[in-house]
Design a protein around this motif. Structure first.
Motif, PDB file in Angstrom:
ATOM      1  N   THR A  93     -68.415  55.352 109.897  1.00 32.49           N
ATOM      2  CA  THR A  93     -67.277  54.479 109.069  1.00 32.49           C
ATOM      3  C   THR A  93     -65.830  55.165 109.169  1.00 32.49           C
ATOM      4  OG1 THR A  93     -67.463  55.244 107.003  1.00 32.49           O
ATOM      5  CG2 THR A  93     -68.945  53.398 107.674  1.00 32.49           C
ATOM      6  N   HIS A  94     -65.909  56.346 108.597  1.00 35.68           N
ATOM      7  CA  HIS A  94     -64.485  57.201 108.976  1.00 35.68           C
ATOM      8  C   HIS A  94     -64.971  58.713 108.667  1.00 35.68           C
ATOM      9  CE1 HIS A  94     -65.183  56.638 104.585  1.00 35.68           C
ATOM     10  NE2 HIS A  94     -64.146  57.363 104.218  1.00 35.68           N
ATOM     11  N   PRO A  95     -63.814  59.489 108.580  1.00 34.85           N
ATOM     12  CA  PRO A  95     -64.233  60.980 108.642  1.00 34.85           C
ATOM     13  C   PRO A  95     -64.201  61.902 107.365  1.00 34.85           C
ATOM     14  CG  PRO A  95     -62.178  60.667 109.687  1.00 34.85           C
ATOM     15  CD  PRO A  95     -62.741  59.366 109.209  1.00 34.85           C
ATOM     16  N   HIS A  96     -63.904  61.123 106.291  1.00 38.70           N
ATOM     17  CA  HIS A  96     -63.943  61.947 104.968  1.00 38.70           C
ATOM     18  C   HIS A  96     -65.425  62.589 104.748  1.00 38.70           C
ATOM     19  CE1 HIS A  96     -60.767  59.020 103.135  1.00 38.70           C
ATOM     20  NE2 HIS A  96     -60.023  60.184 103.944  1.00 38.70           N
ATOM     21  N   LEU A  97     -65.348  63.693 103.821  1.00 38.30           N
ATOM     22  CA  LEU A  97     -66.194  64.506 103.740  1.00 38.30           C
ATOM     23  C   LEU A  97     -67.338  64.002 103.253  1.00 38.30           C
ATOM     24  CD1 LEU A  97     -66.963  67.601 104.411  1.00 38.30           C
ATOM     25  CD2 LEU A  97     -66.169  68.110 101.783  1.00 38.30           C
TER      26      LEU A  97
ATOM     27  N   ASN B 265     -59.466  48.827 105.244  1.00 41.87           N
ATOM     28  CA  ASN B 265     -58.405  49.441 104.734  1.00 41.87           C
ATOM     29  C   ASN B 265     -58.649  50.575 103.878  1.00 41.87           C
ATOM     30  OD1 ASN B 265     -55.960  49.831 103.206  1.00 41.87           O
ATOM     31  ND2 ASN B 265     -56.399  48.283 101.865  1.00 41.87           N
ATOM     32  N   HIS B 266     -58.599  51.776 104.569  1.00 44.41           N
ATOM     33  CA  HIS B 266     -58.869  52.908 104.027  1.00 44.41           C
ATOM     34  C   HIS B 266     -57.524  53.993 104.384  1.00 44.41           C
ATOM     35  CE1 HIS B 266     -61.186  55.422 101.331  1.00 44.41           C
ATOM     36  NE2 HIS B 266     -61.884  56.175 102.353  1.00 44.41           N
ATOM     37  N   LYS B 267     -57.705  55.366 103.820  1.00 41.71           N
ATOM     38  CA  LYS B 267     -56.681  56.301 104.193  1.00 41.71           C
ATOM     39  C   LYS B 267     -56.729  56.897 105.347  1.00 41.71           C
ATOM     40  CE  LYS B 267     -53.995  57.327 101.488  1.00 41.71           C
ATOM     41  NZ  LYS B 267     -52.731  56.780 101.111  1.00 41.71           N
TER      42      LYS B 267
HETATM   43 ZN   LIG Z   1     -63.431  57.583 102.264  1.00 45.37          ZN
END
Ligand SMILES: [Zn+2]
Length: 254
Positions: free
Chosen positions: A52-56, A137-139
């Protein structure tokens, strides 16, 4: 949704620090705790990881998963991600400083990691699943997914703040079986949720009004572990129909 921590008795805890959702024991959505809590069957079968996204908290288990399987893989781990996510993984994780650059390595059978790029909004296939990426809508570059297979369709927001397109796409899906929606913080932390692009129970209630079929079951994921009880209580206070918190470690059939 795989457990990501254990309680004082050594059993799986409901506290969800990391996110991995496994579908049909063979496809992982995110890899937060993939190496840490999957079953032996899943470890043998999962060769596709859709990010979904690359946050840890969504990728922490990916380096360890590849590391653990390195010598036995006879096909690469396929990481399905946007170009921006791939660039972040290669620059910030698989860079020989944080962890080995697996894309430069191979075992006796060939490469151990293969990136499969998708664009936000694209539809693609993974194993027997049809996956529709929907920008949220994320960072950072972030995707929700509408996932169809075996005659049913579910949707997953991933991490997101207030968003529209995801709900528009979900509203067009006939017979949507379930929507998994994030709700990270209690309402007291609405400002932190706003700047970090997450939802609170009030934001969740507002978002769910955008889902045209109000009868679709909604399961809450990604509650910050510190706030699990508070967020759960605040969501219950809204008395939203068909909304419940997804149980960590439970198998769901759709
Ligand atoms: Zn995140």
């Amino acid at each position: 949704m795989l457990p990501s921590s254990i309680d004082e008795n050594g059993t799986a805890s409901a506290r969800q620090h990391l996110l991995t959702i496994v579908i049909d024991d063979c496809v992982a959505i995110d890899a937060g705790c993939l190496a840490f809590s999957c079953s032996d069957l899943q470890r043998r079968q999962i060769r596709d990881v859709v990010l979904t996204h690359p946050h840890l908290d969504h990728i922490a288990g990916l380096p360890m998963f590849i590391d653990d399987l390195f010598s036995t893989l006879d096909e690469p781990i396929r990481v399905h991600a946007t170009r921006e996510m791939i660039d972040i993984l290669e620059r910030d994780i698989f860079n020989w400083s944080i962890y080995p650059k697996f894309s430069d390595l191979s075992n006796g059978s060939g490469p151990v990691i293969e990136y499969r790029e998708f664009s936000l909004g694209e539809k693609f296939e993974v194993q027997k699943l049809n996956i529709h990426s929907v920008a949220v809508n994320h960072k950072v570059s972030a995707s929700g997914f509408v996932i169809s297979g075996s005659g049913s369709t579910i949707a997953i927001t991933g991490d997101t703040g207030e968003t529209d397109e995801f709900w528009q796409v979900c509203s067009r899906v006939p017979n949507l079986s379930a929507v998994l929606v994030e709700c990270a913080f209690p309402d007291e932390y609405a400002e932190l949720a706003r700047v970090s692009h997450h939802l609170t129970p009030t934001g969740l209630a507002s978002e769910l009004k955008k889902l045209e079929n109000a009868a679709v079951p909604v399961y809450i994921i990604n509650i910050k572990p510190m706030f699990r009880d508070r967020v759960t209580a605040e969501i219950e206070a809204f008395k939203l129909p068909n909304v419940e918190v997804l149980e960590v470690g439970e198998a769901y059939e759709f």
